[in-house]
Design an enzyme around this catalytic site. Sequence first.
Site, short mmCIF file in Angstrom:
data_model
loop_
_atom_site.label_atom_id
_atom_site.label_comp_id
_atom_site.label_asym_id
_atom_site.label_seq_id
_atom_site.Cartn_x
_atom_site.Cartn_y
_atom_site.Cartn_z
N GLN A 1 80.71 59.08 108.63
CA GLN A 1 79.60 59.21 109.57
C GLN A 1 79.53 60.62 110.17
OE1 GLN A 1 80.72 55.16 111.77
NE2 GLN A 1 78.86 56.06 112.57
N HIS A 2 78.43 60.90 110.86
CA HIS A 2 78.25 62.02 111.81
C HIS A 2 78.13 63.43 111.22
CE1 HIS A 2 79.52 58.92 114.63
NE2 HIS A 2 80.75 58.91 114.14
N ASP B 1 80.07 54.82 106.65
CA ASP B 1 81.17 54.09 106.01
C ASP B 1 81.64 52.90 106.84
OD1 ASP B 1 82.43 55.66 107.94
OD2 ASP B 1 83.87 56.57 106.56
O1 LIG Z 1 83.70 59.20 112.89
C1 LIG Z 1 83.95 58.10 112.46
C2 LIG Z 1 83.38 56.87 113.10
O2 LIG Z 1 82.71 57.11 114.29
C3 LIG Z 1 84.81 57.97 111.23
O3 LIG Z 1 85.21 56.65 111.01
C4 LIG Z 1 84.14 58.58 110.03
O4 LIG Z 1 83.08 57.74 109.61
C5 LIG Z 1 85.12 58.93 108.91
O5 LIG Z 1 85.65 57.86 108.24
P1 LIG Z 1 86.87 57.86 107.19
O6 LIG Z 1 86.83 59.09 106.37
O7 LIG Z 1 88.12 57.71 107.96
O8 LIG Z 1 86.61 56.62 106.36
#
Ligand SMILES: O=C(CO)[C@@H](O)[C@H](O)COP(=O)(O)O
Length: 494
Positions: free
Chosen positions: A79-80, A242
């Site tokens: 995300q983000h 994700d």
């Molecule tokens: O920033 C967040 C949720 O707010 C993270 O969960 C990212 O979405 C990255 O995920 P992974 O690489 O750990 O799956």
Amino acid sequence: MRTTLGIDLGTQNIKVIFYDFELRQTVASASSPLNLYQDDCGTAEQQAHWWTKALRDALSRIPQAVKQSVIGIGVSGQQHGFVPLDKHGEVLAPVKLWCDTSTEAECQEIMERMGGVQRCIELTGNKIVTGYTASKVLGFKHRHAEQYKQLDTILLPHDYLNFWLTGEKCMEMGDASGTGFLNVKTREWCPEVLQAIDPDRDLTKCLPTPRINNEIIGSISTFAAEKTGLPVGTPVSIGGGDNMMGALGTGNITPGNTTISLGTSGTVFAYSDQAIIDDQGNIAAFCSSTGGWMPLLCTMNCTVTTELLRSMLDVSISDFDNTIALAPAGSNGVITLPFFNGERTPNLPTAKGCVLGLDSQNTNRENVLRSGAEGATFALKFGIDELHRLGLTTRQIVLTGGATKSAVWRQIVADITGVEVNVLKQDEGAAFGSALQALCAVLNKGAINQAFLGEHYIMDPQMHCEPSIVAGSVYAERYQQYLSAVKAISAIYQ
Ligand SMILES: O=C(CO)[C@@H](O)[C@H](O)COP(=O)(O)O
Ligand SMILES: Nc1ncnc2c1ncn2[C@@H]1O[C@H](COP(=O)(O)OP(=O)(O)O)[C@@H](O)[C@H]1O
């Protein structure tokens, strides 16, 4: 054979799984590692072309016959992250990721312009915390003024892969809710945040309208088919963040479920059919990708912690479980505060990792490494407590993410939270969720419901963990020490 393809763009690697929905099993999968550029100012970046190269690499290891069996594709992504495109669809700068804390000053600047943290929560449901897209857009304006003028489209990481595969620029509501500029209650862009980022420009013109239905957004282009070997014209569904896809892939689509993801980040989240707004701002008020909401707590240091300690202590991944099993619950008094990359929850973007409680008797590899897994799990236990504070309940935890493969860590989760832990046979939650979304888009008119999906959620009895009362009582005490230690170091790193 008929399959759907789930793609998950993680932080450390990209995964592809081909799910045979008639046999209800993954028939082929591959992953490819991703580099991460970091510096000591909190920068955490990847190049968008690294993602497409890694995707091609992973797909090149899948037999052509399997690729030809695909009837639908879904993409999940970290995300983000902020992917700035110019009007030709070219990426203007390296992508600042969810774990980039270098724009913390911009988080404060945006919230001050909006009238403070509470006003920000009132208007959007969330405060702007380190990592959210909003501060990265303002950081881009501050530091890359020339490229900012050329900014035409703002995409999130999985949107960029959708664009590369189909030529379509779009956003999905769950992932959009992680930008910081979506009002999660009305599900519309929040003009106050966008104006706080740039009062002289209408940034909504750079934003695709977020879509709420699990629709097909396009199909594999001739270009993408040539690069990947996927059949041209294969439908691609909207995908999602994700965690949103992880919710779908762990069966967390109705109230009463809790998922924990042990990936680069640690996340704990539930499903709700109404927006859950936390005025303390610990629980993010995200939208789900299934029409509801997804209260979530994210930590920035889950397997980050064990990877760093593992590398320092020279323990291979295959020795990880054997090593931490040598230490008892509570690691003989060693406590790790896992803030190696700074932290979002607790909100300590400039914090550092701290290993406490070492003495002449307990300083060894097994205690230190185990304390890393325990510290990362204490941070998630705090998330469960915060969800309870907001009125949610936890019947069971479904685990996903890379470290789910560790039997000892699975048991640590059960013992620290006091809740039974389960894992699905398809344990790559985010990739599986996007494969299921594609299935629903192609065969169920986009409708995501238990009636259609229930038979695909098969628990693996061998992965089940019951909480132990003995270990639980050790952890109850250690958790209080962990919370006190977090409070103590907050004074240093605030
Ligand atoms: O920033 C967040 C949720 O707010 C993270 O969960 C990212 O979405 C990255 O995920 P992974 O690489 O750990 O799956
Ligand atoms: N057997 C294992 N024991 C402990 N940790 C593991 C094991 N297998 C994988 N991991 C951890 O999982 C991480 C990858 O998790 P993943 O969810 O794929 O991350 P992301 O999606 O953020 O890229 C690895 O870096 C490693 O730390």
